[in-house]
Design a protein around this motif. Structure first.
Motif, short mmCIF file in Angstrom:
data_model
loop_
_atom_site.label_atom_id
_atom_site.label_comp_id
_atom_site.label_asym_id
_atom_site.label_seq_id
_atom_site.Cartn_x
_atom_site.Cartn_y
_atom_site.Cartn_z
N ARG A 40 16.79 24.79 -6.31
CA ARG A 40 15.80 25.87 -6.34
C ARG A 40 14.60 25.50 -7.23
O ARG A 40 13.45 25.66 -6.84
CB ARG A 40 16.49 27.14 -6.85
CG ARG A 40 15.57 28.30 -7.15
CD ARG A 40 15.35 29.18 -5.93
NE ARG A 40 14.45 30.29 -6.22
CZ ARG A 40 13.28 30.47 -5.60
NH1 ARG A 40 12.89 29.67 -4.63
NH2 ARG A 40 12.51 31.49 -5.92
N ALA A 43 12.50 22.88 -5.65
CA ALA A 43 11.77 23.41 -4.48
C ALA A 43 10.50 24.13 -4.94
O ALA A 43 9.43 23.99 -4.35
CB ALA A 43 12.66 24.35 -3.67
N VAL A 44 10.62 24.91 -6.04
CA VAL A 44 9.44 25.63 -6.54
C VAL A 44 8.42 24.63 -7.11
O VAL A 44 7.21 24.77 -6.89
CB VAL A 44 9.85 26.69 -7.60
CG1 VAL A 44 8.61 27.38 -8.16
CG2 VAL A 44 10.79 27.73 -6.98
N GLU A 47 6.60 23.13 -4.23
CA GLU A 47 5.64 24.08 -3.65
C GLU A 47 4.39 24.18 -4.51
O GLU A 47 3.28 24.36 -4.00
CB GLU A 47 6.30 25.47 -3.50
CG GLU A 47 5.41 26.45 -2.76
CD GLU A 47 5.99 27.86 -2.77
OE1 GLU A 47 6.38 28.36 -1.71
OE2 GLU A 47 6.04 28.47 -3.87
N THR A 74 3.17 26.40 -15.30
CA THR A 74 3.69 26.42 -13.94
C THR A 74 4.52 27.68 -13.73
O THR A 74 4.99 28.29 -14.69
CB THR A 74 4.62 25.20 -13.70
OG1 THR A 74 5.63 25.21 -14.72
CG2 THR A 74 3.88 23.89 -13.75
N TRP A 75 4.69 28.07 -12.48
CA TRP A 75 5.52 29.23 -12.16
C TRP A 75 6.98 28.96 -12.54
O TRP A 75 7.66 29.85 -13.03
CB TRP A 75 5.42 29.56 -10.66
CG TRP A 75 4.09 30.18 -10.32
CD1 TRP A 75 3.00 29.52 -9.86
CD2 TRP A 75 3.72 31.55 -10.46
NE1 TRP A 75 1.96 30.41 -9.69
CE2 TRP A 75 2.38 31.66 -10.04
CE3 TRP A 75 4.38 32.71 -10.89
CZ2 TRP A 75 1.68 32.87 -10.04
CZ3 TRP A 75 3.69 33.91 -10.89
CH2 TRP A 75 2.37 33.99 -10.47
N CYS A 79 9.07 31.42 -15.11
CA CYS A 79 10.33 32.05 -14.70
C CYS A 79 11.54 31.52 -15.47
O CYS A 79 12.67 31.94 -15.21
CB CYS A 79 10.56 31.87 -13.20
SG CYS A 79 9.33 32.72 -12.21
N MET A 81 12.80 28.57 -15.32
CA MET A 81 13.61 27.59 -14.59
C MET A 81 13.51 26.20 -15.21
O MET A 81 14.37 25.35 -14.97
CB MET A 81 13.14 27.49 -13.13
CG MET A 81 13.29 28.75 -12.34
SD MET A 81 12.78 28.40 -10.64
CE MET A 81 12.44 30.04 -10.05
#
Lengths: 304, 177
Positions: A40, A43-44, A47, A74-75, A79, A81
């Motif tokens: 996951r 993958a982010v 993207e 970064t997102w 989050c 992650m």
């Protein structure tokens, strides 16, 4: 760089070592599996167009190959992650090898990169006691623990040398990490002024603190439990000498470390002193070996 | 010991230590303290988070109305700097979940989740307020956006009068695209 000259006799390819120390450090993040699986998180990252390659020794450690924005912008980072963490600083928790459900002490935990990595390795299940004596640094530890969602982590504010388990209803840990305060020579690539104010007198005083913390960690860990000692410095006074002292003073012994990173063994003699031969089981990670910062890691088992 | 207090009447909350929440309101010994049942019921009724989500966790109060969620072991009361993470503020009219709790547990939410476009999400994580249509309940909502094909909870916002106000704390705000 001048203080590093004293390590010429113990470092292979000393010129490559000096060259590596002068280069800036690559940007690295650790995937926080409390917040997202490796699949996951990557993958982010893809993207978002962030280019990365996984470290061969640890698929959760990602080197950002084109880090124009910085690892925090970064997102995935927002989050929780990923967490920006120097590659070799992710080694001690892996050597500690904590298991879900265990009681684990991180004696000098701020700012929390390793403590949260320990929680993640335990699937955020068990008890991670993340301690630090420095009140200013505790806020960064708490901030990171919450941002990364480490719900099995308790934060304490004590002098690790005489740490009390009174706030808890158990009286020993299964494992302990002593990532000791040190002269930080190995962070020279991140902090070019890391060697300002360096002196041998400082090494001696910080080594006294390190011995006190490591002794307490061995005392607070159950028979058969694991204690990992690490620093981000090269000085044998803060590394092998500290472990050698605690091997004599407490009931514990050195274990082999298996890790797929180029490294050198711990040394057994330095400036007229000799250390326990089994200190060769400790590992020295030099900047030129894996393009990282410098680190020392020793793995102890409590009991004979 | 389930909770601090002398058993006669309700004691006052002691701000500098962690006290485990009583299981239910009937077992309450401290004035104004919420129970574990009330906290879990709130997360279930407001956000649709199944009660089982919290089976392995304990809830604690330190500081008036600051509720913490913790997965580890600790006796009650105990004096430490943190136990797990803050999850909820309860000593005000409308209870407010924290950003970090939502990031950690928001995947379990099925209601009061507002799906933002990437542009709206960027404004939200910068800490900005924005006019947005929303036909659900007003009050605190979980903000989410799609990242790599999946819904990702980002944090908490307050929806009132057609406006969605970001509650992302200053230290957590980021300039993202």
């Amino acid at each position: 760089m001048e203080p590093l000259e004293r390590y010429r006799p113990i470092i292979d390819d000393f010129e490559a070592f000096l060259e590596a120390c002068a280069r800036p450090l690559p940007s690295v993040v650790r995937v926080n599996t409390i917040a997202a699986s490796l699949e996951r998180a990557t993958a982010v990252l893809r993207e978002e167009g962030v280019e990365f390659e996984a470290a061969a020794w640890n698929p959760h450690v990602l080197r950002l190959t084109d880090d124009a924005q910085g690892p925090g912008s970064t997102w995935v980072s927002f989050c929780g992650m990923t967490h920006g963490q120097e590659e070799v600083s992710a080694v001690p928790p892996v050597v500690l090898d904590p298991q879900p459900g265990e009681r684990v002490w991180d004696a000098c935990a701020a700012p929390g990169g390793k403590a949260t990595q320990i929680a993640a390795l335990m699937d955020d299940c068990g008890t991670v006691v993340a301690n630090d004596s420095n009140l200013g640094r505790l806020s960064s530890l708490r901030f990171n623990a919450e941002r990364l969602g480490a719900s099995a982590l308790a934060v304490t504010h004590q002098d690790a040398r005489n740490f009390s388990l009174k706030p808890f209803d158990f009286d020993e840990f299964d494992r302990a990490l002593v990532d000791a305060p040190c002269s930080c020579e190995g962070t020279i690539r991140k902090n070019p002024d890391a060697l300002d104010g360096w002196s041998e007198a400082h090494l001696e005083s910080v080594s006294g603190v390190q011995k006190g913390i490591l002794r307490r960690a061995v005392q607070a860990t159950r028979e058969g439990g694991t204690v990992v000692y690490s620093t981000c410095t090269f000085a044998p006074e803060e590394n092998e000498a500290v472990v050698d002292y605690v091997l004599d003073a407490e009931d514990c012994h050195l274990r082999e470390i298996e890790i797929d990173l180029e490294h050198s063994p711990g040394i057994t003699a330095w400036e007229g002193e000799t250390y326990d031969e089994r200190l060769e089981r400790a590992i020295r990670l030099y900047p030129h070996q894996n393009d990282t910062g410098g680190f020392f890691v020793a793995k102890l088992e409590v009991g004979s | 010991m389930g909770e601090n207090g002398d058993g006669d009447g309700l004691a006052e909350n002691v701000g500098q230590r962690f006290d485990r929440l009583p299981a239910t309101a009937d077992e309450r010994r401290v004035e104004g303290r919420v129970s574990r049942e009330e906290v879990c019921t709130y997360f279930e009724e407001r956000f649709g988070m199944p009660l089982e989500t919290f089976e392995e966790y304990t809830f604690w109060e330190k500081g008036s109305g600051r509720i913490w969620i913790y997965a580890g072991e600790a006796p009650t009361p105990t004096s430490v700097e943190a136990l797990g993470m803050t999850c909820l503020r309860t000593r005000q009219e409308h209870w407010k979940p924290t950003t970090d709790f939502v990031a950690r547990f928001g995947h379990h939410a099925t209601r009061c989740v507002i799906d933002l476009t990437r542009e709206q999400a960027a404004r939200f994580v910068r800490g900005e307020d924005q006019e947005l249509p929303w036909d659900g309940d007003w009050g605190y909502l979980i903000a989410a956006c799609e990242l790599a094909g999946e819904r990702e909870p980002l944090g908490v916002g307050l929806y009132v009068h057609g406006e969605f106000r970001s509650m992302v704390p200053k230290g957590r705000q980021r300039a993202l695209e």
